[in-house]
Design an enzyme around this catalytic site. Structure first.
Site, PDB file in Angstrom:
ATOM      1  N   SER A 178      15.058  20.547  25.635  1.00 29.44           N
ATOM      2  CA  SER A 178      14.194  19.556  25.010  1.00 29.44           C
ATOM      3  C   SER A 178      14.415  19.499  23.510  1.00 29.44           C
ATOM      4  O   SER A 178      14.991  20.401  22.914  1.00 29.44           O
ATOM      5  CB  SER A 178      12.732  19.899  25.292  1.00 29.44           C
ATOM      6  OG  SER A 178      12.401  21.051  24.538  1.00 29.44           O
ATOM      7  N   LYS A 179      13.914  18.421  22.956  1.00 28.96           N
ATOM      8  CA  LYS A 179      14.078  18.161  21.530  1.00 28.96           C
ATOM      9  C   LYS A 179      13.512  19.270  20.662  1.00 28.96           C
ATOM     10  O   LYS A 179      13.991  19.503  19.563  1.00 28.96           O
ATOM     11  CB  LYS A 179      13.336  16.872  21.180  1.00 28.96           C
ATOM     12  CG  LYS A 179      14.202  15.658  21.264  1.00 28.96           C
ATOM     13  CD  LYS A 179      13.508  14.481  20.632  1.00 28.96           C
ATOM     14  CE  LYS A 179      14.051  13.203  21.244  1.00 28.96           C
ATOM     15  NZ  LYS A 179      13.121  12.124  21.275  1.00 28.96           N
ATOM     16  N   ARG A 180      12.475  19.939  21.168  1.00 25.72           N
ATOM     17  CA  ARG A 180      11.842  20.954  20.335  1.00 25.72           C
ATOM     18  C   ARG A 180      12.804  22.094  19.998  1.00 25.72           C
ATOM     19  O   ARG A 180      12.632  22.798  19.035  1.00 25.72           O
ATOM     20  CB  ARG A 180      10.580  21.490  21.015  1.00 25.72           C
ATOM     21  CG  ARG A 180       9.348  20.674  20.662  1.00 25.72           C
ATOM     22  CD  ARG A 180       8.163  21.160  21.414  1.00 25.72           C
ATOM     23  NE  ARG A 180       8.369  20.960  22.845  1.00 25.72           N
ATOM     24  CZ  ARG A 180       8.208  21.893  23.757  1.00 25.72           C
ATOM     25  NH1 ARG A 180       7.832  23.092  23.411  1.00 25.72           N
ATOM     26  NH2 ARG A 180       8.397  21.626  25.032  1.00 25.72           N
ATOM     27  N   LYS A 181      13.829  22.273  20.823  1.00 23.24           N
ATOM     28  CA  LYS A 181      14.781  23.379  20.579  1.00 23.24           C
ATOM     29  C   LYS A 181      16.103  22.871  20.006  1.00 23.24           C
ATOM     30  O   LYS A 181      17.150  23.422  20.261  1.00 23.24           O
ATOM     31  CB  LYS A 181      15.039  24.122  21.894  1.00 23.24           C
ATOM     32  CG  LYS A 181      13.831  24.766  22.500  1.00 23.24           C
ATOM     33  CD  LYS A 181      13.772  26.243  22.150  1.00 23.24           C
ATOM     34  CE  LYS A 181      12.488  26.888  22.589  1.00 23.24           C
ATOM     35  NZ  LYS A 181      12.621  27.595  23.844  1.00 23.24           N
ATOM     36  N   GLY A 182      16.073  21.790  19.270  1.00 26.08           N
ATOM     37  CA  GLY A 182      17.320  21.264  18.688  1.00 26.08           C
ATOM     38  C   GLY A 182      17.618  19.890  19.243  1.00 26.08           C
ATOM     39  O   GLY A 182      16.984  19.445  20.192  1.00 26.08           O
TER      40      GLY A 182
END
Ligand code: GLU
Length: 480
Positions: free
Chosen positions: A258-262
């Protein structure tokens, strides 16, 4: 695959223009592409743009551009046309309403005039009773009234008349047979009050009329598949074969990518300096293995061997270390001219253009991503920070001061600044004074570049240039 003898294989990718294509979708696209090619079939690109509120301007073009940038293409699609077009859903509105009305005429679907407020009340009551929220079928058995309401101007939707208590089975190539009971499926909306189809109606109608034989899509859609299966049944259409591809896990192995991890957009990986060929190769071996477990393979080899039934049913980690390794392999396959061309966008403006060509052979082996150029060449120009503690590793302050002074003296009188001249001067000094070679060379590397790991020392010093090297040796002397 057994069922395929008489089937023309037609696969598709059906992105919605709601933003940039996710890297996982690009990996799924590759599977659809390869499978169609393997069987001499066609790969279709369809744009699913019926959710106008979520549409992002320019996204339709960007989707097409990024697929091309990854080196892939479609046989039928928005810009190319094809026998079963148009390939943009908003240009197919007529067909969806016709199909929804056809189901109403056949008593497989019905009009519903329930207001938003009423639906909310039903949902609230269900929530309070801790039962899964579902339409309570209020309009299903009062169609003559509903029709009158519509005649006098009520807004309406069309819903599927889901069969009651029927076990329905579909086959997923990766997971085997999946059976569900029709009672678990809502009387889903097919046509919304604004006349737009829902995703479920549009996807089934299009896959049918575009003669799609195999649907490979992310497993996040598997919960929608029962709705689709019931629609195929209602229409009396033959179902395509499904394969739901497991989602990828974040590089740290935790949770769905997901976006939260890059960044996760397919574009962002090109922007970071991964080569499209390397990315495709990485996608190939994510959750699938070549029969001989080859890890570096061409698109043709993949096409020859790929079969969706061999895709792992478990989620795999989007392993960036593996991607870096593969990318490095592809970078090393480039000749220097190709490399220089591909590196262009990654070379900082401040980097002297006359240094680019000579520097490339020195860093070629060490590049994992094109964007590493900056880091790997930062010490060729400008000033560097020399870590003083590293200068003194395995030696004393006096000895390092002497080494720096003598090296400075010898190099400053060198008439020709060539790698060989630098090398013989430095080797002579080392032998003459009987300095420990490893210590002395490492200390020089640190003084000349500020770094422990660099390309070959003498070539590097040569390119940095005499004045800068002499200056850095002086600076180093003040630090020890
Ligand atoms: N429009 C859907 C998407 O954005 C397509 C899902 C499917 O492949 O059925 O991914």
């Amino acid at each position: 695959m057994a069922a395929m003898k008489n089937t023309v294989v037609r696969t598709r990718m059906a992105p919605s223009p709601t933003g940039d294509i996710h890297v996982g979708s690009m990996a799924t696209l590759l599977k659809n592409y390869a499978f169609a090619k393997k069987h001499g079939g066609s790969f279709v690109l369809r744009i699913e743009d019926t959710d106008k509120e979520r549409e992002v301007e320019g996204a339709i073009q960007r989707i097409q551009d990024i697929i091309h940038d990854y080196g892939l293409d479609w046989d039928e699609g928005p810009d190319k046309g094809g026998e079963f077009g148009p390939y943009i859903q908003s240009e197919r509105m007529e067909i969806y309403s016709q199909m929804a009305k056809k189901l109403v005429d056949e008593d497989k679907a019905y009009y519903c005039t329930c207001s938003r407020e009423r639906l909310e009340e039903v949902r609230d009551a269900q929530r309070a009773a801790k039962v899964p929220p579902k339409y309570d079928k209020f309009c299903r058995n009062r169609q003559s009234e509903v029709k009158k309401e519509i005649e006098s101007g009520s807004e309406y939707v069309i819903r599927l008349k889901t069969p009651e208590s029927e076990d329905v089975t579909f086959t997923d190539l990766i997971r085997g047979n999946i059976t569900f009971n029709s009672d678990s499926v809502d009387d889903q909306v097919l046509l919304k009050s604004d006349g737009f189809p829902t995703y479920h109606l549009a996807v089934v109608v299009d896959d049918h009329f575009m003669h799609i034989s195999h649907i490979m899509r992310g497993e996040e859609w598997i919960s929608s598949t029962p709705k689709h299966v019931l629609l195929y049944q209602a229409f009396g259409w033959e179902m395509p074969v499904f394969a739901h591809i497991p989602v990828y896990l974040n590089p740290d192995g935790k949770g769905k990518m997901s976006k939260r991890k890059g960044t996760v957009s397919a574009q962002s990986f090109l922007d970071k300096g991964y080569l499209p060929e390397a990315l495709l190769n990485f996608f190939m071996i994510l959750g699938w293995a070549h029969p001989e477990e080859k890890e570096i393979l061409t698109l043709d080899e993949y096409i020859e061997h790929f079969d969706p039934k061999d895709v792992s049913s478990k989620s795999v980690v989007f392993d960036l270390k593996k991607l870096d390794w593969i990318n490095g392999m592809y970078i090393r396959k480039l000749n220097v001219t190709e490399l220089e061309k591909k590196l262009k966008p990654f070379i900082p403006e401040s980097f002297p253009s006359e240094l680019v060509t000579p520097v490339l052979p020195l860093i070629h082996e060490r590049l994992e991503k094109l964007s590493d150029f900056e880091e790997l060449t930062s010490f060729f120009v400008g000033s560097v920070v020399i870590p003083s503690d590293l200068l003194l590793k395995k030696s004393s302050s006096e000895e390092v001061t002497t080494q720096l002074a003598k090296t400075h003296e010898a190099l400053s009188t060198l008439p020709h600044w060539t790698p060989t001249a630098i090398e013989s001067t430095i080797r002579e000094l080392q032998e003459k004074h009987d300095w420990k070679r490893n210590q002395y060379f490492m200390m020089l590397r640190i003084a000349a570049t500020g770094k422990k790991a660099t390309p070959p020392l003498f070539e590097t010093m040569h390119l940095i240039g005499k004045p800068a090297i002499l200056e850095r040796l002086q600076t180093a002397k003040t630090l020890v």
